[in-house]
Design a protein around this motif. Structure first.
Motif, PDB file in Angstrom:
ATOM      1  N   ASN A  15       0.909  -1.198   0.005  1.00 60.94           N
ATOM      2  CA  ASN A  15      -0.003  -0.019   0.123  1.00 60.94           C
ATOM      3  C   ASN A  15       0.837   1.286  -0.045  1.00 60.94           C
ATOM      4  O   ASN A  15       0.721   2.080  -0.590  1.00 60.94           O
ATOM      5  N   HIS A  16       1.981   1.285   0.754  1.00 63.93           N
ATOM      6  CA  HIS A  16       3.041   2.335   0.734  1.00 63.93           C
ATOM      7  C   HIS A  16       3.400   2.630  -0.736  1.00 63.93           C
ATOM      8  O   HIS A  16       3.392   3.860  -1.207  1.00 63.93           O
ATOM      9  N   VAL A  17       3.893   1.528  -1.398  1.00 65.00           N
ATOM     10  CA  VAL A  17       4.244   1.757  -2.833  1.00 65.00           C
ATOM     11  C   VAL A  17       3.172   2.677  -3.696  1.00 65.00           C
ATOM     12  O   VAL A  17       3.355   3.162  -4.607  1.00 65.00           O
ATOM     13  N   ILE A  18       1.951   1.726  -3.652  1.00 62.20           N
ATOM     14  CA  ILE A  18       0.846   2.457  -4.588  1.00 62.20           C
ATOM     15  C   ILE A  18       0.642   3.902  -3.984  1.00 62.20           C
ATOM     16  O   ILE A  18       0.296   4.574  -4.927  1.00 62.20           O
ATOM     17  N   LEU A  19       0.523   4.127  -2.805  1.00 65.70           N
ATOM     18  CA  LEU A  19       0.246   5.509  -2.473  1.00 65.70           C
ATOM     19  C   LEU A  19       1.465   6.590  -2.874  1.00 65.70           C
ATOM     20  O   LEU A  19       1.188   7.752  -3.343  1.00 65.70           O
ATOM     21  N   LEU A  20       2.646   6.044  -2.859  1.00 62.89           N
ATOM     22  CA  LEU A  20       3.647   6.930  -3.492  1.00 62.89           C
ATOM     23  C   LEU A  20       3.523   6.999  -4.962  1.00 62.89           C
ATOM     24  O   LEU A  20       3.855   7.981  -5.519  1.00 62.89           O
ATOM     25  N   ASP A  21       3.366   5.781  -5.630  1.00 61.70           N
ATOM     26  CA  ASP A  21       3.131   6.121  -7.176  1.00 61.70           C
ATOM     27  C   ASP A  21       1.884   6.882  -7.396  1.00 61.70           C
ATOM     28  O   ASP A  21       2.117   7.738  -8.516  1.00 61.70           O
ATOM     29  N   TYR A  22       0.856   6.929  -6.771  1.00 64.39           N
ATOM     30  CA  TYR A  22       0.089   7.707  -7.025  1.00 64.39           C
ATOM     31  C   TYR A  22       0.144   9.093  -6.851  1.00 64.39           C
ATOM     32  O   TYR A  22      -0.050  10.179  -7.578  1.00 64.39           O
ATOM     33  N   ALA A  23       0.997   9.637  -5.705  1.00 70.24           N
ATOM     34  CA  ALA A  23       1.277  10.944  -5.434  1.00 70.24           C
ATOM     35  C   ALA A  23       2.273  11.404  -6.525  1.00 70.24           C
ATOM     36  O   ALA A  23       2.106  12.375  -6.880  1.00 70.24           O
ATOM     37  N   GLY A  24       3.211  10.402  -6.991  1.00 66.62           N
ATOM     38  CA  GLY A  24       4.183  10.950  -8.067  1.00 66.62           C
ATOM     39  C   GLY A  24       3.360  11.332  -9.240  1.00 66.62           C
ATOM     40  O   GLY A  24       3.700  12.119 -10.030  1.00 66.62           O
ATOM     41  N   THR A  25       2.330  10.422  -9.566  1.00 68.61           N
ATOM     42  CA  THR A  25       1.443  10.689 -10.820  1.00 68.61           C
ATOM     43  C   THR A  25       0.758  11.889 -10.841  1.00 68.61           C
ATOM     44  O   THR A  25       0.766  12.886 -11.984  1.00 68.61           O
ATOM     45  N   TYR A  26       0.121  12.374  -9.811  1.00 64.17           N
ATOM     46  CA  TYR A  26      -0.584  13.499  -9.544  1.00 64.17           C
ATOM     47  C   TYR A  26       0.356  14.759  -9.423  1.00 64.17           C
ATOM     48  O   TYR A  26       0.024  15.697 -10.121  1.00 64.17           O
ATOM     49  N   ALA A  27       1.479  14.695  -8.769  1.00 57.98           N
ATOM     50  CA  ALA A  27       2.546  15.637  -8.915  1.00 57.98           C
ATOM     51  C   ALA A  27       2.985  15.777 -10.093  1.00 57.98           C
ATOM     52  O   ALA A  27       3.002  17.033 -10.739  1.00 57.98           O
ATOM     53  N   ALA A  28       3.138  14.849 -10.978  1.00 60.31           N
ATOM     54  CA  ALA A  28       3.599  14.827 -12.483  1.00 60.31           C
ATOM     55  C   ALA A  28       2.587  15.696 -13.322  1.00 60.31           C
ATOM     56  O   ALA A  28       2.895  16.475 -14.154  1.00 60.31           O
ATOM     57  N   GLN A  29       1.189  15.330 -12.945  1.00 61.07           N
ATOM     58  CA  GLN A  29       0.147  15.892 -13.678  1.00 61.07           C
ATOM     59  C   GLN A  29       0.223  17.593 -13.508  1.00 61.07           C
ATOM     60  O   GLN A  29      -0.043  18.346 -14.530  1.00 61.07           O
ATOM     61  N   VAL A  30       0.462  17.662 -12.256  1.00 61.12           N
ATOM     62  CA  VAL A  30       0.295  19.291 -11.839  1.00 61.12           C
ATOM     63  C   VAL A  30       1.469  19.975 -12.491  1.00 61.12           C
ATOM     64  O   VAL A  30       1.543  20.955 -13.021  1.00 61.12           O
ATOM     65  N   ALA A  31       2.835  19.363 -12.649  1.00 59.63           N
ATOM     66  CA  ALA A  31       3.780  20.005 -13.057  1.00 59.63           C
ATOM     67  C   ALA A  31       3.559  20.200 -14.697  1.00 59.63           C
ATOM     68  O   ALA A  31       3.930  21.252 -15.266  1.00 59.63           O
ATOM     69  N   PHE A  32       2.996  19.251 -15.232  1.00 60.34           N
ATOM     70  CA  PHE A  32       2.711  19.086 -16.606  1.00 60.34           C
ATOM     71  C   PHE A  32       1.743  20.419 -17.020  1.00 60.34           C
ATOM     72  O   PHE A  32       1.971  21.281 -18.072  1.00 60.34           O
ATOM     73  N   ASN A  33       0.910  20.311 -16.247  1.00 63.24           N
ATOM     74  CA  ASN A  33      -0.314  21.493 -16.612  1.00 63.24           C
ATOM     75  C   ASN A  33       0.355  22.767 -16.282  1.00 63.24           C
ATOM     76  O   ASN A  33      -0.042  23.897 -16.956  1.00 63.24           O
ATOM     77  N   THR A  34       1.404  23.146 -15.215  1.00 65.43           N
ATOM     78  CA  THR A  34       1.668  24.326 -15.120  1.00 65.43           C
ATOM     79  C   THR A  34       3.048  24.581 -15.490  1.00 65.43           C
ATOM     80  O   THR A  34       3.661  25.875 -15.307  1.00 65.43           O
ATOM     81  N   GLU A  35       3.670  23.703 -16.309  1.00 63.32           N
ATOM     82  CA  GLU A  35       4.945  23.606 -16.990  1.00 63.32           C
ATOM     83  C   GLU A  35       5.898  24.032 -15.977  1.00 63.32           C
ATOM     84  O   GLU A  35       6.897  24.855 -16.141  1.00 63.32           O
ATOM     85  N   GLY A  36       5.839  23.308 -14.680  1.00 62.64           N
ATOM     86  CA  GLY A  36       6.638  23.283 -13.542  1.00 62.64           C
ATOM     87  C   GLY A  36       7.698  22.433 -13.626  1.00 62.64           C
ATOM     88  O   GLY A  36       7.831  21.534 -14.417  1.00 62.64           O
ATOM     89  N   SER A  37       8.528  22.051 -12.300  1.00 63.83           N
ATOM     90  CA  SER A  37       9.360  21.251 -12.275  1.00 63.83           C
ATOM     91  C   SER A  37       8.867  19.727 -11.753  1.00 63.83           C
ATOM     92  O   SER A  37       7.824  19.613 -11.198  1.00 63.83           O
ATOM     93  N   PHE A  38       9.578  18.801 -12.354  1.00 54.54           N
ATOM     94  CA  PHE A  38       8.890  17.487 -12.188  1.00 54.54           C
ATOM     95  C   PHE A  38       9.746  16.747 -11.084  1.00 54.54           C
ATOM     96  O   PHE A  38       9.923  15.465 -10.743  1.00 54.54           O
ATOM     97  N   ASP A  39      10.412  17.511 -10.110  1.00 55.79           N
ATOM     98  CA  ASP A  39      11.466  17.008  -9.193  1.00 55.79           C
ATOM     99  C   ASP A  39      10.599  16.338  -8.198  1.00 55.79           C
ATOM    100  O   ASP A  39      11.089  15.157  -7.780  1.00 55.79           O
TER     101      ASP A  39
END
Length: 436
Positions: free
Chosen positions: A108-132
């Motif tokens: 469950n920890h791995v799944i939650l981290l992967d989801y968080a990374g996916t949504y952070a990437a989505q925000v970065a893509f929409n705002t043209e920000g950093s993917f760090d």
């Protein structure tokens, strides 16, 4: 004094027992809300699902049921990810905090981290920000999955890393991650169970990366390895990209843009259908709640009328009316369901017509077809390269038809295969007779 002390002690025990009983009830109600929310979301009833998930969060927090608490946050973030990725990321961080304070299953920890990374990437893509931030979450997820030898989650996190690399136009890095994800799963055709969807996702990213690198042959090979099965949306993705590859080979940039626009319209039809399905589900749910209320009232009336004999006739009348009302509602629900099915069928038929039109559009703009159509009564001679070009184009839009003919009939003469090609092109008998 001693009696008073015992009295206070007994009251304390009773209050504790009541509190624990209430806590257990809240936990069961939270789990039930979570199950109902998942069912609502599966039926595309987003608003109902969100309401139930927020209720599950409140109840699970009160009951200190932390597993249900962070799962409900994760589900709510998933439901909001398309419309509000910033809110989805905020909710996933809350889910992660809850898990890390009260850890249980490492998967469950791995799944939650992967989801968080996916949504952070989505925000970065929409705002043209950093993917760090996104990369930080997903690298943590991959390291944990690798340490625990969780093959499926290793594939999932590698695919997420490939998607981020693709979003940043680093197609070579994306292809490398996607290839790693695909390589750790069993080969296609074997019984992979739940890993089939993960493999299809990795192959899609790998094919998109090859297109970005202009490696069209490799991209086509990968798309042909994907087996959509009954997944209509995946089949649409595969066929549309094969058509785009064929167009790019011909250098038809404008036509490729027109194809993108056509398939975008098909997606709009699809999402409108989902909205209508959501409305239907809401109406059905509302009707079921009303029916439950009617059933409850009928029960109360029955208890009262058993005591009051004079009202026996009123009970009978109420039951008859309730039954007739329920039957009428079921009939109307069945009619609405049939109408929805017919509507979905019509949308699929429209999509098939668009695909057929695009296939014919591609054929008519090939140099070979122009040569065949403008020949008149003169003899038409096609060189081997032209025969090969028209056969590759037909294979791309006809699901490898002539490749299968060659494989199933190895003794078939080349002239017979060319005759089949000319017949497939829909040419007149005179044109076919003048072709060699």
């Amino acid at each position: 004094m001693q009696a008073r002390t015992w009295y206070i002690f007994i009251i304390g025990v009773l209050l504790t027992a009541c509190g624990r009983g209430q806590q257990g009830a809240d936990s069961q109600t939270a789990k039930r809300c979570l199950e109902e929310a998942v069912a609502a979301l599966a039926n595309d009833s987003t608003r109902q699902g969100e309401t139930l998930l927020r209720k599950a969060i409140q109840l699970s927090e009160a009951a200190e049921d932390w597993h249900t608490y962070y799962i409900a946050y994760q589900r709510l973030a998933e439901a909001l990810s398309q419309s509000n990725p910033d809110e989805a990321l905020r909710l996933m961080k809350k889910a992660l905090t809850a898990y890390e304070q009260h850890p249980d299953d490492e998967r469950n920890h791995v799944i939650l981290l992967d989801y968080a990374g996916t949504y952070a990437a989505q925000v970065a893509f929409n705002t043209e920000g950093s993917f760090d931030e996104a990369l930080g979450f997903i690298h943590r997820a991959y390291d944990t999955a690798k340490k625990g030898q969780m093959t499926d989650l290793m594939c999932q996190t590698l695919t997420s890393l490939a998607n981020i690399a693709w979003a940043t136009d680093d197609y070579r890095q994306a292809a490398d991650f996607a290839h790693q994800a695909e390589s750790i799963l069993p080969p296609s055709g074997e019984d992979t169970g739940g890993l089939a969807d993960l493999k299809a996702g990795a192959l899609q990213v790998l094919a998109r990366s090859y297109i970005g690198l202009n490696m069209l042959d490799s991209a086509e090979t990968i798309y042909r390895q994907i087996e959509p099965g009954d997944d209509v949306h995946l089949a649409y993705i595969v066929q549309s990209n094969l058509a785009k590859i064929a167009l790019r080979r011909m250098g038809a940039k404008q036509v490729e843009d027109d194809v993108d626009e056509a398939f975008e319209q098909i997606e709009n039809f699809y999402y409108k259908a989902l909205e209508q399905k959501d409305q239907y589900y809401q109406e059905t749910l509302k009707q079921e709640m009303e029916n439950q209320k009617l059933a409850y009232r009928s029960k109360m009336y029955g208890r009262t009328l058993l005591i009051v004999i004079i009202a026996a006739l009123a009970i009978l009348l109420a039951v008859v009316l309730a039954l007739r009302y329920r039957i009428r509602m079921k009939e109307q629900a069945g009619q609405r369901l049939q109408q929805e099915a017919e509507h979905q069928k019509a949308l699929l038929h429209q999509a098939n017509e668009v695909v057929a039109f695009l296939q014919q559009f591609i054929l008519e703009r090939t140099e070979v077809m122009k040569k065949l159509n403008q020949s008149g009564d003169s003899v038409i001679t096609l060189n081997p390269h032209e025969w090969g070009e028209i056969e590759r184009t037909l294979n791309a839009i006809d699901n490898n038809r002539f490749a299968r003919i060659r494989e199933q009939h190895p003794t078939m003469q080349e002239d017979d295969i060319r005759l089949c090609i000319l017949t497939r092109l829909g040419l007149s008998n005179r044109t076919i007779g003048n072709s060699n």
